[in-house]
Scaffold this active site. Structure first.
Site: not given
Ligand code: G5P
Ligand code: MG
Length: 225
Positions: A16, A95, A134, A166, A177
């Site tokens: 994302k 979410r 990451r 993180r 998660r």
């Molecule tokens: P977050 O911060 O919203 P998540 O768990 O939804 O966290 P996250 O982990 O931030 O999602 P992302 O943004 O989908 O993942 O992914 P990203 O960071 O872009 O990519 C992940 C990794 O993969 C990076 O290192 C990137 O460089 C790499 N990558 C990307 N594409 C590729 C690829 O094609 N290949 C490879 N090899 N690598 C790749 O929420 C965190 C917490 O906050 C709270 C909750 O506790 C949650 O768990 N929270 C909420 N609680 C309730 N309601 C809400 N609305 C909430 N929002 C947050």
């Molecule tokens: Mg994210």
């Protein structure tokens, strides 16, 4: 022309944040807000919100719906993005089905509603490895030691400041998660499918997904919304 009011959803690590920043480079008129980035900023500031968020985030738990809705509403109001012109994208909110209802009640008084929802559909088995590699900057910029490494190891490309891990990027918390994401996915999908704004983009990598995402968003913008 109406503004884009978009949500990007997907499992933890589905890309994302990565895809949002790629999209905003192509379409700089769009603003973005990540609920996780807001919470991590509050944690870094040691605020009351940050202290409360910490325990949930470290467990991989979701914060309460009303609390998150209030936080996002306050941020949208403070940024003055609820006017009739500003296009924005929300990453990580809503979410749950209840958060979607809360968001609608924030937008309706501004004669507005979400007009595009993108689900990133990435197989969970390819994600775990991404998380262990990451590293992030407090601004929300995200790196991966293999996929998009920083120019200088463990330093942010723009500020040169140190990157950090993180607290929820470990295999145990990641599993929690992931399970929570899939438990909440169906009600959200149904909610937005009924509104006719739901689009799923599938792929194993962000490079495969990005062209599909970009053309879906460009087509939506061209349609006048
Ligand atoms: P977050 O911060 O919203 P998540 O768990 O939804 O966290 P996250 O982990 O931030 O999602 P992302 O943004 O989908 O993942 O992914 P990203 O960071 O872009 O990519 C992940 C990794 O993969 C990076 O290192 C990137 O460089 C790499 N990558 C990307 N594409 C590729 C690829 O094609 N290949 C490879 N090899 N690598 C790749 O929420 C965190 C917490 O906050 C709270 C909750 O506790 C949650 O768990 N929270 C909420 N609680 C309730 N309601 C809400 N609305 C909430 N929002 C947050
Ligand atoms: Mg994210």
């Amino acid at each position: 022309m109406n503004p884009l009011r978009m949500i990007i959803m997907g499992a933890p690590g589905s890309g994302k944040g990565t895809l949002t920043s790629k999209l905003l480079k192509k379409l700089p008129q769009i603003h973005s807000l990540s609920s996780g980035d807001i919470l991590r900023r509050e944690m870094a500031n040691g605020s009351e919100i940050g202290k409360m968020a910490k325990s949930y985030i470290e467990r991989g738990d979701l914060l309460p719906d009303k609390f998150m809705a209030n936080l996002i509403q306050a941020e949208l109001e403070q940024q003055k993005w609820l006017d009739a012109k500003t296009s924005f994208l929300l990453d990580g909110f809503p979410r749950t089905g209840n958060q979607a209802i809360e968001l609608e009640s924030v937008l309706v008084p501004h004669n507005s509603d979400i007009n595009m929802v993108i689900e990133l559909d990435v197989p969970p088995e390819v994600i775990l490895n991404r998380i262990s590699n990451r590293w992030v900057h407090i601004s929300g910029r995200v790196y991966n030691l293999e996929y998009n490494p920083p120019k200088v190891p463990f330093k942010d490309d723009i500020t040169g400041e140190p990157l950090f891990k993180r607290p929820d990027d470990n295999p145990e918390t990641f599993k929690v998660r992931l399970d929570k994401y899939f438990a909440e996915l169906e009600p959200l999908r149904e909610y937005y499918e009924k509104k006719g704004v739901y689009v799923k983009v599938s792929g194993e990598t962000s490079d495969i997904i990005f062209p599909k995402l970009l053309s879906a968003v460009e087509a939506k913008v061209k349609s006048g919304l």
